[in-house]
Design an enzyme around this catalytic site. Structure first.
Site, PDB file in Angstrom:
ATOM      1  N   ASP A  85      33.711 -15.201 -16.446  1.00  0.00           N
ATOM      2  CA  ASP A  85      32.793 -14.786 -17.503  1.00  0.00           C
ATOM      3  C   ASP A  85      31.845 -15.971 -17.758  1.00  0.00           C
ATOM      4  OD1 ASP A  85      31.880 -13.138 -19.627  1.00  0.00           O
ATOM      5  OD2 ASP A  85      33.218 -14.103 -21.042  1.00  0.00           O
ATOM      6  N   ARG A  88      46.481  -4.082 -20.888  1.00  0.00           N
ATOM      7  CA  ARG A  88      46.707  -4.662 -19.558  1.00  0.00           C
ATOM      8  C   ARG A  88      47.318  -3.635 -18.612  1.00  0.00           C
ATOM      9  NH1 ARG A  88      46.067 -10.255 -20.184  1.00  0.00           N
ATOM     10  NH2 ARG A  88      46.819 -11.148 -22.130  1.00  0.00           N
ATOM     11  N   LYS A 114      47.189 -14.801 -18.280  1.00  0.00           N
ATOM     12  CA  LYS A 114      47.991 -13.671 -17.875  1.00  0.00           C
ATOM     13  C   LYS A 114      47.169 -12.656 -17.101  1.00  0.00           C
ATOM     14  CE  LYS A 114      50.365 -13.781 -22.325  1.00  0.00           C
ATOM     15  NZ  LYS A 114      50.495 -12.972 -23.580  1.00  0.00           N
ATOM     16  N   PHE A 171      32.418  -6.036 -22.347  1.00  0.00           N
ATOM     17  CA  PHE A 171      33.829  -6.416 -22.380  1.00  0.00           C
ATOM     18  C   PHE A 171      34.663  -5.332 -21.717  1.00  0.00           C
ATOM     19  CE2 PHE A 171      37.992  -7.485 -24.033  1.00  0.00           C
ATOM     20  CZ  PHE A 171      37.967  -8.868 -23.939  1.00  0.00           C
ATOM     21  N   VAL A 172      35.511  -5.756 -20.765  1.00  0.00           N
ATOM     22  CA  VAL A 172      36.300  -4.773 -20.011  1.00  0.00           C
ATOM     23  C   VAL A 172      37.800  -4.989 -20.226  1.00  0.00           C
ATOM     24  CG1 VAL A 172      34.560  -4.312 -18.230  1.00  0.00           C
ATOM     25  CG2 VAL A 172      36.162  -6.215 -17.903  1.00  0.00           C
TER      26      VAL A 172
HETATM   27  P1  IMP Z   1      35.581 -17.606 -18.968  1.00  0.00           P
HETATM   28  O1  IMP Z   1      34.625 -17.252 -20.057  1.00  0.00           O
HETATM   29  O2  IMP Z   1      34.943 -17.441 -17.597  1.00  0.00           O
HETATM   30  O3  IMP Z   1      36.166 -18.954 -19.174  1.00  0.00           O
HETATM   31  O4  IMP Z   1      36.747 -16.529 -19.030  1.00  0.00           O
HETATM   32  C1  IMP Z   1      37.971 -16.829 -19.581  1.00  0.00           C
HETATM   33  C2  IMP Z   1      38.953 -15.717 -19.597  1.00  0.00           C
HETATM   34  O5  IMP Z   1      38.555 -14.821 -20.608  1.00  0.00           O
HETATM   35  C3  IMP Z   1      39.096 -14.849 -18.360  1.00  0.00           C
HETATM   36  O6  IMP Z   1      39.924 -15.404 -17.364  1.00  0.00           O
HETATM   37  C4  IMP Z   1      39.702 -13.616 -18.971  1.00  0.00           C
HETATM   38  O7  IMP Z   1      41.103 -13.741 -19.100  1.00  0.00           O
HETATM   39  C5  IMP Z   1      39.003 -13.553 -20.332  1.00  0.00           C
HETATM   40  N1  IMP Z   1      37.862 -12.619 -20.295  1.00  0.00           N
HETATM   41  C6  IMP Z   1      36.550 -12.871 -20.047  1.00  0.00           C
HETATM   42  N2  IMP Z   1      35.818 -11.736 -20.075  1.00  0.00           N
HETATM   43  C7  IMP Z   1      36.708 -10.737 -20.337  1.00  0.00           C
HETATM   44  C8  IMP Z   1      36.580  -9.308 -20.476  1.00  0.00           C
HETATM   45  O8  IMP Z   1      35.522  -8.683 -20.347  1.00  0.00           O
HETATM   46  N3  IMP Z   1      37.751  -8.642 -20.738  1.00  0.00           N
HETATM   47  C9  IMP Z   1      38.968  -9.244 -20.869  1.00  0.00           C
HETATM   48  N4  IMP Z   1      39.123 -10.564 -20.745  1.00  0.00           N
HETATM   49  C10 IMP Z   1      38.010 -11.303 -20.484  1.00  0.00           C
END
Ligand code: IMP
Ligand code: MG
Length: 188
Positions: A110, A172, A50, A159-160
Site C-alpha cells: 500500500d 480474513r 498476518k 480498502f480491500v
Molecule cells: P503499507 O502501507 O504498504 O505499509 O501496508 C501495510 C499493511 O497494511 C499491509 O501489509 C496490509 O496488511 C495492510 N493493508 C494495506 N492496505 C490494505 C487494504 O486495503 N486492506 C487490508 N489491509 C491493508
C-alpha cells in the site's frame, strides 16, 4: 469490537474485486515461475503475518521444488482502514537467511512502509538473493519507493478485505478479495 451478526458483517462487503478462480490461476502461474527460477537452490519463502498467511499457504502448495517457509510479523496499522505511519517488527524469523534465496511473500503493498522496513532488515542479514512477491499492489498509494518483483494483481485505491486481508481483524476468511464499504455504519 466483536462482531457476531452475520448480516451486518456481510453488508460491508460491497463487491467482489478478485474471484477465487482468478486468485487460484495467478498463484498457480506464480508457483510454476518460482519453481523454475529456484530449482536446485535453497529457497525460503518468508511471509509477513498476518495478512499473507492464506496467500503463503496456497503459494507454497503451488511450488513444486523443495522449499522452506518462515514467518515475520509487522504492525503498521491499528485496526480499521487508516495507516498510523509507523512500522514495528513484532515477530522475527528463526532461520539464518545468509544460507537462502529469500522470497518475501506479502499480501499487499500500500504505502510501502512495512515492506521497505522488512527489506532493509533482511538485506542487512545478507541473503543469497532477495525477491518480493505480492498478491496485491496499490501503486497509487505509495509513500516509500518500493516495487515488487512479482505482483499478482494491481488494484485501485480502495480498502480491500478477504483472502487473509482484514478490517479490524475480521473478513480474513473470505475466499475472495472484496471492496470494503465504509459508507455503511462508518469504520470499524
Ligand atoms: P503499507 O502501507 O504498504 O505499509 O501496508 C501495510 C499493511 O497494511 C499491509 O501489509 C496490509 O496488511 C495492510 N493493508 C494495506 N492496505 C490494505 C487494504 O486495503 N486492506 C487490508 N489491509 C491493508
Ligand atoms: Mg501485510
Amino acid at each position: 469490537m466483536t462482531v457476531t451478526d452475520k448480516s451486518s458483517f456481510e453488508k460491508k462487503i460491497s463487491r467482489i474485486l478478485i474471484t477465487e478462480t482468478e486468485i487460484r490461476d495467478r498463484i498457480h502461474e506464480c508457483g510454476e515461475q518460482l519453481s523454475r527460477e529456484y530449482e536446485g537452490k535453497p529457497l525460503l519463502l518468508v511471509s509477513v503475518l498476518k495478512g499473507a498467511f492464506i496467500f503463503l499457504a496456497d503459494l507454497t502448495r503451488a511450488v513444486t521444488i523443495p522449499c522452506e517457509i518462515g514467518f515475520m510479523a509487522a504492525q503498521s496499522y491499528f485496526s480499521g482502514t487508516s495507516s498510523n505511519g509507523s512500522v514495528e517488527i513484532t515477530y522475527d524469523l528463526t532461520q539464518d537467511i545468509s544460507k537462502y534465496h529469500v522470497v518475501i511473500v506479502e499480501d499487499i503493498i500500500d504505502t510501502g512502509r512495512t515492506l521497505s522496513e522488512i527489506v532493509k532488515l533482511l538485506r542487512a542479514r545478507d541473503p543469497l538473493s532477495l525477491k518480493i512477491v505480492t498478491l496485491l499492489d496499490k501503486p497509487s498509494r505509495r509513500v516509500v519507493k518500493i516495487d515488487a518483483d512479482v505482483s499478482l494483481f494491481t488494484i485501485p485505491d480502495h480498502f480491500v478485505i478477504g483472502y487473509g486481508l482484514d478490517c479490524g481483524e475480521y473478513y480474513r476468511n473470505l475466499p475472495y478479495i472484496a471492496e470494503y464499504d465504509e459508507s455503511i455504519g462508518g469504520k470499524e
